[in-house]
Design an enzyme around this catalytic site. Structure first.
Site, mmCIF file in Angstrom:
data_model
loop_
_atom_site.group_PDB
_atom_site.id
_atom_site.type_symbol
_atom_site.label_atom_id
_atom_site.label_comp_id
_atom_site.label_asym_id
_atom_site.label_seq_id
_atom_site.Cartn_x
_atom_site.Cartn_y
_atom_site.Cartn_z
ATOM 1 C CD GLU A 133 -1.937 -2.342 1.141
ATOM 2 O OE1 GLU A 133 -2.812 -3.136 0.734
ATOM 3 O OE2 GLU A 133 -0.852 -2.708 1.643
ATOM 4 C CG HIS A 146 -9.502 -7.744 8.162
ATOM 5 N ND1 HIS A 146 -8.735 -8.442 9.063
ATOM 6 C CD2 HIS A 146 -8.836 -7.789 6.984
ATOM 7 C CE1 HIS A 146 -7.655 -8.908 8.450
ATOM 8 N NE2 HIS A 146 -7.689 -8.515 7.190
#
Length: 360
Positions: A89, A158
Site C-alpha cells: 500500500e 478488518h
C-alpha cells in the site's frame, strides 16, 4: 401477463392496476442496480470520459477486483488504465499521489481501508496537504476508495470505520455512500474533483440492489460533495446516519411509524465537508436528534455532529439531549453473537428514539 388474464373478469380497476404494475416492471426508466454495479458503471464512464483517469490497486485488473467492482475494466481499457499492483500500500499509494501531482487522475483502491494504514503518510502528509502548502499551485486530484467499516466474521483488524479518522484531516474530502445512487453520483463527483477524496464504501452493501431513476443513470449525473439528502421526511425526531446505518434508520423509522412516531432520516453522504445546515434545519423542525454510525463513539462522526449542534442556533430548539448510537467501544470480536452486539442494530435505534422522546 398470466395474472392479467386470470382477473380480466374482475373489473376495470383491477385490470388498470395490474397493467400499471406490468408496465413499471418492463419500463426502461428505472433499473434495479446493485451498489457494486453502480460503482462499476461510474468507473467505466469516467475512464471513458477522461484519458487522464486510471485505476490501480491489488487485483483490480486481471482478477476484476477483490469485490468485482472493477469487473471488465481491464479487458476494455488495458494495462495502462487499469493496473494490478504488488501487495504494498505504501508503494502504490505513493505512485498514485505522485501521478496526481503530475496531472493525472488516479483512482487508488484499497482492498479494505484497514490496509490504508500502511499508506497513511502518503494519504495525509502528501495528498491532503500539498494543494494547501503549494498555495493552490499543485492540485492532487486522486480518489482513495474501497470497503470500509465492519464486514462479517473478519474480526478486529478488518472491521474499523475510518470516517472519523479521515474526516479529522483538513485537505481531504470524505464521502460515505449508502445506496447505488450515492455510490454512482459520489464516485463520479470524486473523480472529477481537484482535491484528494476518500470514498468509504461498505462491503456488506456491494450486493444490495436499489432502483436507479433515468436521471441517475445519465452519464452526466453527479452528486454535489457536501450535500446531505433527506431520505424520509418526518416531524418528531431527526435520525442522521451514513453508509449502511442509513438503511437501519429507515427500517427503524418504518417500525416506529406504526407507533405514531414520525422520524426524519438524513443520509449524510459526505463526512467532510459536513452538511451542517441540513442537520440544523431538521432539528429546528423536529426538536430531537439521534445520530447513528458503525464506528467507535469517542471522537466519532456523531460526536462532531453533537458539537456542531451545541455550538449553533439549532441548540435552542432541542427538547432533549442528542443521543448517539454507535459501534461498541472495543476492538471487533470474532464470535458472531459478540459481533452483532458491537454493531448498531435496528432495535438500538428504536430504543434511542424512544429514550430521546421519553416514551419508554
Amino acid at each position: 401477463m398470466a395474472a392479467l388474464r386470470r382477473i380480466l373478469c374482475g373489473g376495470k380497476s383491477h385490470v388498470s392496476v395490474l397493467l400499471r404494475r406490468e408496465f413499471h416492471k418492463s419500463s426502461p426508466a428505472a433499473l434495479q442496480v446493485t451498489v457494486r454495479d453502480a460503482l462499476n458503471q461510474a468507473l467505466d464512464e469516467e475512464l471513458e470520459r477522461d484519458e487522464k483517469v486510471f485505476l490501480l490497486g491489488e487485483e483490480v485488473a486481471q482478477y476484476d477486483g477483490a469485490y468485482k467492482v472493477s469487473r471488465g475494466l481491464w479487458k476494455k481499457f488495458g494495462d495502462k488504465r487499469v493496473m494490478d499492483t504488488p501487495i504494498s500500500e505504501m508503494g502504490f499509494t505513493g505512485i498514485a499521489v505522485g501521478a496526481a501531482m503530475a496531472g493525472l487522475r488516479p483512482i487508488c483502491e484499497f482492498m479494505t481501508f484497514n490496509f490504508s494504514m500502511q499508506a497513511i503518510d502518503q494519504v495525509i502528509n502528501s495528498a491532503a496537504k500539498t494543494y494547501y502548502m503549494s498555495a493552490g499551485l499543485v492540485p492532487v486530484p486522486i480518489v482513495f476508495r474501497g470497503p470500509n467499516g465492519a464486514s462479517a466474521g473478519v474480526a478486529a483488524q478488518h472491521s474499523q470505520c475510518f470516517a472519523a479518522w479521515y474526516g479529522h484531516c483538513p485537505g481531504l474530502k470524505v464521502l460515505s455512500p449508502w445506496n447505488a445512487e450515492d455510490a454512482r453520483g459520489l464516485l463520479k463527483a470524486a473523480i472529477r474533483d481537484d482535491n484528494p477524496v476518500v470514498l468509504l464504501e461498505n462491503e456488506l452493501m456491494y450486493g444490495v440492489p436499489f432502483e436507479l431513476s433515468e436521471e441517475v443513470q445519465s452519464k452526466d449525473f453527479v452528486i454535489p460533495i457536501g450535500k446531505a439528502k433527506i431520505e424520509r421526511q418526518g416531524s418528531q425526531i431527526t435520525l442522521v446516519a451514513h453508509s449502511r446505518s442509513v438503511g437501519h434508520c429507515l427500517e427503524a423509522a418504518s417500525v416506529l411509524a406504526k407507533e405514531q412516531i414520525d422520524c426524519e432520516v438524513i443520509n449524510l453522504r459526505t463526512i467532510r465537508p459536513m452538511d451542517t445546515d441540513a442537520i440544523e434545519a431538521s432539528v429546528v423542525k423536529t426538536n430531537h436528534l439521534v445520530t447513528v454510525e458503525g464506528g467507535w463513539p469517542q471522537f466519532g462522526v456523531g460526536a462532531e455532529i453533537c458539537a456542531k449542534i451545541m455550538e449553533g442556533p439549532a441548540f435552542n430548539y432541542l427538547d432533549a439531549p442528542v443521543y448517539r448510537v454507535t459501534g461498541a467501544d472495543v476492538p471487533m470480536p470474532y464470535a458472531k453473537i459478540l459481533e452483532d452486539n458491537c454493531i448498531p442494530q435496528v432495535k438500538d435505534i428504536i430504543f434511542a428514539v424512544k429514550k430521546t422522546l421519553n416514551v419508554i
